[in-house]
Design an enzyme around this catalytic site. Structure first.
Site, mmCIF file in Angstrom:
data_model
loop_
_atom_site.group_PDB
_atom_site.id
_atom_site.type_symbol
_atom_site.label_atom_id
_atom_site.label_comp_id
_atom_site.label_asym_id
_atom_site.label_seq_id
_atom_site.Cartn_x
_atom_site.Cartn_y
_atom_site.Cartn_z
ATOM 1 N N TYR A 140 -24.194 14.648 38.691
ATOM 2 C CA TYR A 140 -25.464 14.069 38.217
ATOM 3 C C TYR A 140 -26.053 13.141 39.279
ATOM 4 C CZ TYR A 140 -28.647 10.933 35.716
ATOM 5 O OH TYR A 140 -29.745 10.183 35.348
ATOM 6 N N LYS A 144 -29.619 13.188 41.432
ATOM 7 C CA LYS A 144 -30.612 12.105 41.401
ATOM 8 C C LYS A 144 -30.965 11.660 42.819
ATOM 9 C CE LYS A 144 -31.951 12.399 37.714
ATOM 10 N NZ LYS A 144 -33.334 12.309 37.181
HETATM 11 P P1 NAD Z 1 -34.052 12.346 27.901
HETATM 12 O O1 NAD Z 1 -32.949 13.356 27.911
HETATM 13 O O2 NAD Z 1 -34.369 11.681 26.615
HETATM 14 O O3 NAD Z 1 -35.397 12.992 28.478
HETATM 15 C C1 NAD Z 1 -35.401 14.019 29.430
HETATM 16 C C2 NAD Z 1 -36.347 15.091 28.928
HETATM 17 O O4 NAD Z 1 -36.403 16.140 29.897
HETATM 18 C C3 NAD Z 1 -35.913 15.740 27.604
HETATM 19 O O5 NAD Z 1 -36.968 15.668 26.677
HETATM 20 C C4 NAD Z 1 -35.581 17.178 27.989
HETATM 21 O O6 NAD Z 1 -35.856 18.086 26.942
HETATM 22 C C5 NAD Z 1 -36.456 17.370 29.194
HETATM 23 N N1 NAD Z 1 -35.976 18.426 30.110
HETATM 24 C C6 NAD Z 1 -34.728 18.621 30.578
HETATM 25 N N2 NAD Z 1 -34.699 19.701 31.389
HETATM 26 C C7 NAD Z 1 -35.975 20.177 31.423
HETATM 27 C C8 NAD Z 1 -36.576 21.287 32.063
HETATM 28 N N3 NAD Z 1 -35.894 22.114 32.849
HETATM 29 N N4 NAD Z 1 -37.907 21.478 31.866
HETATM 30 C C9 NAD Z 1 -38.637 20.655 31.063
HETATM 31 N N5 NAD Z 1 -38.105 19.597 30.428
HETATM 32 C C10 NAD Z 1 -36.791 19.370 30.607
HETATM 33 O O7 NAD Z 1 -33.697 11.275 29.026
HETATM 34 P P2 NAD Z 1 -34.350 9.857 29.375
HETATM 35 O O8 NAD Z 1 -33.324 8.834 29.100
HETATM 36 O O9 NAD Z 1 -35.699 9.718 28.783
HETATM 37 O O10 NAD Z 1 -34.439 9.980 30.955
HETATM 38 C C11 NAD Z 1 -35.658 10.253 31.645
HETATM 39 C C12 NAD Z 1 -35.370 10.285 33.128
HETATM 40 O O11 NAD Z 1 -34.835 9.036 33.559
HETATM 41 C C13 NAD Z 1 -34.353 11.342 33.552
HETATM 42 O O12 NAD Z 1 -34.780 11.897 34.780
HETATM 43 C C14 NAD Z 1 -33.084 10.558 33.758
HETATM 44 O O13 NAD Z 1 -32.210 11.163 34.697
HETATM 45 C C15 NAD Z 1 -33.636 9.251 34.285
HETATM 46 N N6 NAD Z 1 -32.748 8.113 34.051
HETATM 47 C C16 NAD Z 1 -32.557 7.644 32.784
HETATM 48 C C17 NAD Z 1 -31.719 6.562 32.586
HETATM 49 C C18 NAD Z 1 -31.502 5.990 31.208
HETATM 50 O O14 NAD Z 1 -30.792 4.989 31.103
HETATM 51 N N7 NAD Z 1 -32.079 6.546 30.148
HETATM 52 C C19 NAD Z 1 -31.044 5.978 33.669
HETATM 53 C C20 NAD Z 1 -31.242 6.504 34.939
HETATM 54 C C21 NAD Z 1 -32.109 7.562 35.132
#
Ligand code: NAD
Length: 308
Positions: A140, A144
């Site tokens: 992962y 990133k």
């Molecule tokens: P989440 O899983 O709630 O949202 C991600 C969304 O992307 C989901 O709705 C999923 O259906 C969609 N998705 C996945 N693969 C896809 C594809 N191929 N095509 C279209 N849609 C797709 O996650 P989140 O917590 O809202 O995270 C959002 C972003 O922030 C992500 O990139 C994640 O890696 C990054 N991030 C989040 C955190 C955290 O603490 N939540 C920390 C570091 C990084």
């Protein structure tokens, strides 16, 4: 302003869609609903494209007429990536390239992306500054790194403006519990409200720089409105450091309930401590101050109670 939010049916994306609409902007969302929920955006005045960012046709449709792209779509979770690195790579690394190529072809000159504090991995330095070396501990985290480095290279190669944010443990309403890859705060709150013990991986001394989703979304929207661009990754957190044992106590006081805790084995790929140096963030976004953890947890507990 017209925003495209990839992954906009997910936790952070659906909060951002609400904030953008409240501020009078037009919003398109592309989401394949693999880990997101259509109900997160139900009733919102958005254009929803239920498709993958890996589809060039769907992406070409999604970027039409857009001023900025906020690229949040990804498969989250370190354990998921350890179980299935190819799927995580496709969605996160190839997916980012797909989004950037669609933006480039359509002449969309401004893209924000979501990288992660997990890229620091084995680097023990605290707080983590963006110039510290990175050493991912999981597939992962590697994906990133690709997510953040592609748009930075596109700045140089194609003159595309961008900010590659490194998010640190974002939490708040619409972050779900009840699935194997759930994050720690929803897992704890959900367990507590349902009279279950709170599962801690390890001894509870692991610490995180928890950031409220409302604060993250304000930074993202401000970056779009002012068309901010930066040539290096930017930590999106405020330099706090909360151990999981402290977090349990704070959730107890936010909910008024007493928690029972069970300890499990530490998980492979999990970093021990995470805390941001936020000097760059503050210089780029001087007007934004974070929602404190106590208040953010109270909002989150309220949302969970309403969902029950
Ligand atoms: P989440 O899983 O709630 O949202 C991600 C969304 O992307 C989901 O709705 C999923 O259906 C969609 N998705 C996945 N693969 C896809 C594809 N191929 N095509 C279209 N849609 C797709 O996650 P989140 O917590 O809202 O995270 C959002 C972003 O922030 C992500 O990139 C994640 O890696 C990054 N991030 C989040 C955190 C955290 O603490 N939540 C920390 C570091 C990084």
């Amino acid at each position: 302003m017209h925003l495209l939010i990839t992954g906009g049916a997910g936790f952070i994306g659906s909060n951002l869609a609400r904030l953008a609409l409240t501020n009078g902007h037009q919003v398109t969302v592309i989401d394949d609903l693999s880990t997101g929920y259509e109900e997160n955006v139900a009733g919102l005045d958005i254009a929803l494209i239920r498709d993958s960012i890996l589809s060039p046709e769907a992406m070409a449709r999604a970027v039409r007429g857009v001023d900025s792209v906020v690229h949040l779509a990804a498969l989250g979770s370190v354990p998921r990536s350890i179980k299935d690195p190819m799927a995580t790579h496709a969605a996160n690394a190839t997916g980012t390239l797909s989004v950037l190529e669609a933006a480039r072809a359509a002449g969309v000159g401004h893209v924000l992306v979501a990288s992660s504090s997990s890229v620091y991995g084995l680097n023990p330095a605290l707080p983590k500054s963006e110039r510290e070396w990175v050493r991912p501990m999981s597939p992962y985290a590697v994906t990133k790194l690709a997510t953040e480095q592609y748009p930075l290279a596109y700045q140089q190669s194609y003159g595309m403006e961008s900010v590659a944010f490194r998010f640190f443990n974002v939490y708040g309403p619409r972050q779900r519990a009840g699935h194997v890859y759930a994050a720690v705060i929803p897992t704890f709150i959900d367990a507590l409200l349902n009279g279950q013990p709170l599962p801690i991986n390890g001894d509870g001394s692991n610490s995180r720089d928890f950031t409220y989703v409302g604060t993250v979304c304000r930074v993202l929207l401000d970056a779009c409105e002012r068309r901010v661009s930066h040539p290096e990754p930017v930590n999106l957190a405020f330099g706090t450091n909360t151990a999981l044992t402290e977090l349990v106590e704070m959730i107890e006081s936010a909910s008024g309930l007493k928690a029972e805790v069970v300890h499990r084995e530490p998980r492979p790929g999990d970093v021990k401590h995470s805390q941001a140096d936020n000097a760059v963030l503050r210089s780029l976004f001087p007007d934004i101050s974070p929602v404190p953890l106590e208040r953010g947890l109270a909002e989150t507990v309220t949302w969970f109670k309403e969902m029950q």
